[in-house]
Design a protein around this motif. Structure first.
Motif, short mmCIF file in Angstrom:
data_model
loop_
_atom_site.label_atom_id
_atom_site.label_comp_id
_atom_site.label_asym_id
_atom_site.label_seq_id
_atom_site.Cartn_x
_atom_site.Cartn_y
_atom_site.Cartn_z
N LEU A 120 0.79 -1.25 0.18
CA LEU A 120 -0.03 -0.11 0.20
C LEU A 120 0.61 1.07 -0.10
O LEU A 120 0.65 2.25 -0.79
N VAL A 124 0.75 3.93 -3.02
CA VAL A 124 0.66 5.28 -2.87
C VAL A 124 1.50 6.42 -3.09
O VAL A 124 1.46 7.39 -3.94
N SER A 129 -3.26 3.80 -9.07
CA SER A 129 -4.77 4.03 -9.34
C SER A 129 -5.26 2.82 -8.60
O SER A 129 -4.58 2.06 -7.68
N ALA A 130 -6.58 2.98 -8.46
CA ALA A 130 -7.53 1.72 -7.68
C ALA A 130 -6.94 0.18 -7.88
O ALA A 130 -7.02 -0.64 -6.91
N LEU A 131 -6.56 -0.06 -9.14
CA LEU A 131 -6.14 -1.31 -9.61
C LEU A 131 -4.86 -1.63 -8.73
O LEU A 131 -4.64 -2.76 -8.69
N LEU A 133 -3.80 -0.19 -5.81
CA LEU A 133 -4.13 -0.30 -4.57
C LEU A 133 -4.88 -1.50 -4.12
O LEU A 133 -4.79 -2.16 -3.00
N LEU A 134 -5.75 -2.33 -5.15
CA LEU A 134 -6.39 -3.26 -4.66
C LEU A 134 -5.82 -4.61 -4.22
O LEU A 134 -6.12 -5.07 -3.11
N SER A 136 -3.06 -4.61 -2.63
CA SER A 136 -2.58 -4.30 -1.13
C SER A 136 -3.64 -4.27 -0.10
O SER A 136 -3.48 -5.06 1.04
N ILE A 137 -5.04 -3.75 -0.44
CA ILE A 137 -5.95 -3.98 0.50
C ILE A 137 -6.36 -5.34 0.71
O ILE A 137 -6.82 -5.62 1.92
#
Length: 189
Positions: A120, A124, A129-131, A133-134, A136-137
């Protein structure tokens, strides 16, 4: 294991040198270890929800089998010490089953949290983008689930260890039959 002859080494002119010992390793020992690994793996995959003590016993038994293999292939003090540590670790895993299971879950849970947080942070800083970050989340969420619901995590770990142990068992059995045709000799100086 049978002890072979001891040959004097040195140059052809007859100068003395170190003594070389040649041992032949019995192929059937590898066959037995491979079969035990496969049976343990099948037990793990067939009963992943088994009590925690059974999981610790199976993990301990696989450590003991690995330690026995290290003794068979010892190449000096490193093989002996490594084999001894594996056998001791296996016995301790069986004796302290609750502790073994807690360690497995905590290492897995906190490891997932750490890897997710690190991913994450990198995502960052890279302005992802969200793809990006996904994953890692999802890894952080898996770490939380592991720590909150350890039974689910133990089941997943049991199946994964079973798959790996089955692959090791099959490989060991194949190697045993290869050794039957061409015996393995261990030479030590």
């Amino acid at each position: 294991m049978s002890q072979g002859p001891i040959f004097p080494a040195g140059d052809p002119s007859g100068m003395p040198g170190p003594r070389i010992a040649v041992r032949q390793v019995s192929w059937w020992i590898f066959l037995v270890v491979g079969i035990l690994c496969c049976l343990t793996a099948i037990g793990l995959m067939a009963f992943p929800w088994a009590p925690v003590n059974l999981l610790a016993f199976i993990i301990g038994a696989s450590f003991i089998a690995s330690g026995a293999s290290a003794f068979l292939l010892q190449r000096g003090p490193a093989g002996t010490i490594g084999g001894l540590l594996l056998v001791v670790g296996g016995v301790l895993s069986i004796v302290f089953a609750q502790f073994t299971s807690a360690v497995i879950i905590n290492v897995l849970g906190f490891g997932l949290l750490f890897m997710g947080a690190l991913g994450l942070l990198i995502a960052v800083r890279a302005g992802g983008s969200a793809l990006v970050l996904l994953p890692s989340i999802a890894t952080i969420a898996a770490g939380v689930v592991t720590l909150v619901w350890p039974t689910v995590a133990l089941t997943i770990v049991a199946v994964f260890i079973g798959l790996v142990l089955f692959a090791i068992g099959v490989f060991t059995i194949v190697q045993a039959f290869a050794l039957r045709k061409q015996p393995l000799t261990i030479t030590s100086i």
